[in-house]
Design a protein around this motif. Structure first.
Motif, PDB file in Angstrom:
ATOM      1  N   ASP A  81      29.005  42.485  42.023  1.00 23.99           N
ATOM      2  CA  ASP A  81      29.325  42.734  43.473  1.00 23.99           C
ATOM      3  C   ASP A  81      29.846  41.514  44.523  1.00 23.99           C
ATOM      4  O   ASP A  81      30.698  41.394  45.048  1.00 23.99           O
ATOM      5  CB  ASP A  81      28.042  43.381  44.272  1.00 23.99           C
ATOM      6  CG  ASP A  81      27.582  44.793  43.611  1.00 23.99           C
ATOM      7  OD1 ASP A  81      28.377  45.230  42.682  1.00 23.99           O
ATOM      8  OD2 ASP A  81      26.704  45.168  43.942  1.00 23.99           O
ATOM      9  N   LEU A  82      29.313  40.261  43.939  1.00 21.74           N
ATOM     10  CA  LEU A  82      29.779  38.957  44.848  1.00 21.74           C
ATOM     11  C   LEU A  82      31.122  38.989  44.283  1.00 21.74           C
ATOM     12  O   LEU A  82      31.802  38.490  45.270  1.00 21.74           O
ATOM     13  CB  LEU A  82      28.913  37.905  44.147  1.00 21.74           C
ATOM     14  CG  LEU A  82      29.110  36.703  44.757  1.00 21.74           C
ATOM     15  CD1 LEU A  82      28.649  36.550  46.075  1.00 21.74           C
ATOM     16  CD2 LEU A  82      28.941  35.514  43.789  1.00 21.74           C
ATOM     17  N   LEU A  83      31.667  38.925  43.165  1.00 19.10           N
ATOM     18  CA  LEU A  83      32.901  38.600  42.456  1.00 19.10           C
ATOM     19  C   LEU A  83      33.806  39.628  43.227  1.00 19.10           C
ATOM     20  O   LEU A  83      35.051  39.357  43.443  1.00 19.10           O
ATOM     21  CB  LEU A  83      32.895  38.426  41.177  1.00 19.10           C
ATOM     22  CG  LEU A  83      32.206  37.218  40.507  1.00 19.10           C
ATOM     23  CD1 LEU A  83      32.179  37.524  39.013  1.00 19.10           C
ATOM     24  CD2 LEU A  83      32.440  35.931  41.068  1.00 19.10           C
ATOM     25  N   ALA A  84      33.520  41.006  43.482  1.00 15.35           N
ATOM     26  CA  ALA A  84      34.369  41.980  43.821  1.00 15.35           C
ATOM     27  C   ALA A  84      34.790  41.692  45.161  1.00 15.35           C
ATOM     28  O   ALA A  84      35.825  42.114  45.531  1.00 15.35           O
ATOM     29  CB  ALA A  84      33.796  43.371  43.562  1.00 15.35           C
ATOM     30  N   ASP A  85      33.869  41.043  46.008  1.00 15.22           N
ATOM     31  CA  ASP A  85      34.148  40.702  47.419  1.00 15.22           C
ATOM     32  C   ASP A  85      35.548  39.871  47.503  1.00 15.22           C
ATOM     33  O   ASP A  85      35.849  39.635  48.580  1.00 15.22           O
ATOM     34  CB  ASP A  85      33.114  40.207  48.030  1.00 15.22           C
ATOM     35  CG  ASP A  85      31.906  40.962  48.483  1.00 15.22           C
ATOM     36  OD1 ASP A  85      32.203  42.397  48.273  1.00 15.22           O
ATOM     37  OD2 ASP A  85      30.902  40.643  48.699  1.00 15.22           O
ATOM     38  N   LEU A  86      35.752  39.174  46.281  1.00 17.24           N
ATOM     39  CA  LEU A  86      36.869  38.175  46.312  1.00 17.24           C
ATOM     40  C   LEU A  86      38.171  38.825  45.921  1.00 17.24           C
ATOM     41  O   LEU A  86      39.332  38.103  45.905  1.00 17.24           O
ATOM     42  CB  LEU A  86      36.464  36.940  45.498  1.00 17.24           C
ATOM     43  CG  LEU A  86      35.245  36.184  45.960  1.00 17.24           C
ATOM     44  CD1 LEU A  86      35.047  35.059  44.929  1.00 17.24           C
ATOM     45  CD2 LEU A  86      35.400  35.662  47.219  1.00 17.24           C
ATOM     46  N   LYS A  88      42.060  37.982  47.349  1.00 17.93           N
ATOM     47  CA  LYS A  88      41.707  37.088  48.391  1.00 17.93           C
ATOM     48  C   LYS A  88      42.100  35.634  48.023  1.00 17.93           C
ATOM     49  O   LYS A  88      41.892  35.210  46.980  1.00 17.93           O
ATOM     50  CB  LYS A  88      40.318  37.147  48.920  1.00 17.93           C
ATOM     51  CG  LYS A  88      40.176  38.302  49.719  1.00 17.93           C
ATOM     52  CD  LYS A  88      38.628  38.531  49.907  1.00 17.93           C
ATOM     53  CE  LYS A  88      38.342  39.892  50.861  1.00 17.93           C
ATOM     54  NZ  LYS A  88      36.916  40.029  51.148  1.00 17.93           N
ATOM     55  N   SER A  89      42.552  34.867  48.962  1.00 11.99           N
ATOM     56  CA  SER A  89      42.654  33.316  48.941  1.00 11.99           C
ATOM     57  C   SER A  89      41.403  32.812  49.090  1.00 11.99           C
ATOM     58  O   SER A  89      40.819  33.131  50.319  1.00 11.99           O
ATOM     59  CB  SER A  89      43.911  32.735  49.677  1.00 11.99           C
ATOM     60  OG  SER A  89      43.587  33.167  50.999  1.00 11.99           O
ATOM     61  N   VAL A  90      40.833  31.649  48.465  1.00 12.52           N
ATOM     62  CA  VAL A  90      39.596  31.054  48.722  1.00 12.52           C
ATOM     63  C   VAL A  90      39.816  29.544  48.560  1.00 12.52           C
ATOM     64  O   VAL A  90      40.513  29.053  47.721  1.00 12.52           O
ATOM     65  CB  VAL A  90      38.849  31.406  47.264  1.00 12.52           C
ATOM     66  CG1 VAL A  90      37.575  30.399  47.383  1.00 12.52           C
ATOM     67  CG2 VAL A  90      38.521  32.959  47.276  1.00 12.52           C
ATOM     68  N   ASP A 147      20.825  37.961  54.187  1.00 12.86           N
ATOM     69  CA  ASP A 147      21.897  38.837  54.027  1.00 12.86           C
ATOM     70  C   ASP A 147      22.836  38.394  52.797  1.00 12.86           C
ATOM     71  O   ASP A 147      23.490  37.245  52.796  1.00 12.86           O
ATOM     72  CB  ASP A 147      22.832  39.217  55.122  1.00 12.86           C
ATOM     73  CG  ASP A 147      21.935  39.954  56.051  1.00 12.86           C
ATOM     74  OD1 ASP A 147      20.893  40.615  55.746  1.00 12.86           O
ATOM     75  OD2 ASP A 147      22.378  40.266  57.377  1.00 12.86           O
ATOM     76  N   GLY A 148      23.086  39.131  51.617  1.00 14.76           N
ATOM     77  CA  GLY A 148      23.983  38.774  50.753  1.00 14.76           C
ATOM     78  C   GLY A 148      23.587  37.568  49.772  1.00 14.76           C
ATOM     79  O   GLY A 148      24.512  37.158  49.194  1.00 14.76           O
ATOM     80  N   PHE A 149      22.337  37.260  49.754  1.00 16.99           N
ATOM     81  CA  PHE A 149      21.858  36.207  48.906  1.00 16.99           C
ATOM     82  C   PHE A 149      22.445  36.229  47.412  1.00 16.99           C
ATOM     83  O   PHE A 149      22.136  37.335  46.948  1.00 16.99           O
ATOM     84  CB  PHE A 149      20.397  35.898  49.093  1.00 16.99           C
ATOM     85  CG  PHE A 149      19.886  34.922  48.170  1.00 16.99           C
ATOM     86  CD1 PHE A 149      20.020  33.494  48.363  1.00 16.99           C
ATOM     87  CD2 PHE A 149      19.142  35.511  47.003  1.00 16.99           C
ATOM     88  CE1 PHE A 149      19.525  32.901  47.289  1.00 16.99           C
ATOM     89  CE2 PHE A 149      18.680  34.536  46.296  1.00 16.99           C
ATOM     90  CZ  PHE A 149      18.676  33.260  46.200  1.00 16.99           C
ATOM     91  N   TYR A 150      22.778  35.246  46.760  1.00 15.06           N
ATOM     92  CA  TYR A 150      23.091  35.339  45.369  1.00 15.06           C
ATOM     93  C   TYR A 150      22.411  34.182  44.678  1.00 15.06           C
ATOM     94  O   TYR A 150      22.407  32.990  45.129  1.00 15.06           O
ATOM     95  CB  TYR A 150      24.437  35.069  45.155  1.00 15.06           C
ATOM     96  CG  TYR A 150      25.184  34.893  43.919  1.00 15.06           C
ATOM     97  CD1 TYR A 150      25.071  35.937  43.107  1.00 15.06           C
ATOM     98  CD2 TYR A 150      25.224  33.649  43.419  1.00 15.06           C
ATOM     99  CE1 TYR A 150      25.487  35.555  41.646  1.00 15.06           C
ATOM    100  CE2 TYR A 150      25.722  33.263  41.992  1.00 15.06           C
ATOM    101  CZ  TYR A 150      25.629  34.429  41.277  1.00 15.06           C
ATOM    102  OH  TYR A 150      26.122  34.173  39.812  1.00 15.06           O
ATOM    103  N   LEU A 204      34.130  31.485  40.399  1.00 12.12           N
ATOM    104  CA  LEU A 204      34.901  31.909  41.296  1.00 12.12           C
ATOM    105  C   LEU A 204      36.019  32.407  40.388  1.00 12.12           C
ATOM    106  O   LEU A 204      36.865  33.495  40.605  1.00 12.12           O
ATOM    107  CB  LEU A 204      35.540  30.905  42.256  1.00 12.12           C
ATOM    108  CG  LEU A 204      34.321  30.573  43.260  1.00 12.12           C
ATOM    109  CD1 LEU A 204      34.982  29.303  44.118  1.00 12.12           C
ATOM    110  CD2 LEU A 204      33.983  31.920  44.268  1.00 12.12           C
ATOM    111  N   LEU A 205      36.345  31.741  39.300  1.00 13.19           N
ATOM    112  CA  LEU A 205      37.677  32.080  38.347  1.00 13.19           C
ATOM    113  C   LEU A 205      37.351  33.395  37.603  1.00 13.19           C
ATOM    114  O   LEU A 205      38.184  33.771  37.140  1.00 13.19           O
ATOM    115  CB  LEU A 205      38.347  31.004  37.418  1.00 13.19           C
ATOM    116  CG  LEU A 205      38.783  29.896  38.447  1.00 13.19           C
ATOM    117  CD1 LEU A 205      39.180  28.681  37.295  1.00 13.19           C
ATOM    118  CD2 LEU A 205      40.063  30.332  39.226  1.00 13.19           C
TER     119      LEU A 205
END
Length: 204
Positions: free
Chosen positions: A27-32, A35-37, A119-122, A150-151
């Motif tokens: 879910d964390l990675l899906a948020d990206l 997108k540019s980071v 909120d959103g803690f990973y 991230l990659l």
């Protein structure tokens, strides 16, 4: 999870209970996706740059640990995610004001209740840390762990700012490369290999 149960899980190294507080990595990675980071390191050399506008132009800005920000011209102003492997004071957390905190350190006893309830803690899996440690033959920096993580996402680009692999030391401390447990040469070579194999990764 109440505070008592949290500290019991932390003390007893109950990884399953702690992981239950975390958003799933998928879910964390899906948020990206798409997108540019901008991943902002803490090299002192960044303070002499004019990268702030480029940092703030990214869709997601991620900073590391104490996230020093000497000025907007060099460092930008926004922090969307904060990747942590150290304890931070309430004052530092208020200053940085991240929308999401990622606990990257395998040292769970440093993890605070307030952060774990955010909120959103990973919580970064221990197995992922160990795999990168084996790859580098040394404990990875928080920055290296973030690059590795991230990659794995569907981000469109990942730009590293303030990464000179300790050539100029860190803005957030006075230790030299010999005083920290990381292998910066190995990390630099690893990042160079990643840049050749993954066109999304760039280093400014």
């Amino acid at each position: 999870m109440n505070k008592l149960r949290f500290y019991a899980a932390r003390t007893l190294r109950d990884e399953a209970a702690l992981q239950a507080l975390s958003v799933p990595q998928a879910d964390l990675l899906a948020d990206l996706d798409g997108k540019s980071v901008a991943l902002v390191g803490n090299a002192r050399s960044l303070a002499d740059s004019a990268q702030g506008a480029a940092i703030d132009a990214a869709d997601v800005v991620i900073r590391i640990n104490r996230a020093p920000q000497p000025g907007p011209g060099s460092h930008g102003t926004r922090t969307d995610w904060l990747a942590l492997a150290v304890r931070l004071s309430d004052e530092d957390l208020a200053r940085i004001a991240p929308r999401r905190i990622l606990w990257m350190s395998p040292k769970r006893k440093r993890l605070g209740y307030r952060i774990a309830q955010g909120d959103g803690f990973y919580l970064h899996p221990l197995a992922d840390h160990q795999a990168l440690k084996d790859r580098l033959a040394a404990p990875p920096t928080t920055g290296a762990m973030m690059i590795d993580l991230l990659l794995r996402s569907g981000l469109s680009s990942l730009t590293l700012h303030g990464f000179d692999f300790f050539a100029s030391q860190s803005l957030s401390g006075r230790r030299t490369a010999d005083q920290v447990p990381h292998d910066f040469g190995a990390e630099a070579a690893w990042v160079a290999d990643l840049r050749r194999s993954d066109g999304r990764l760039s280093l400014i």
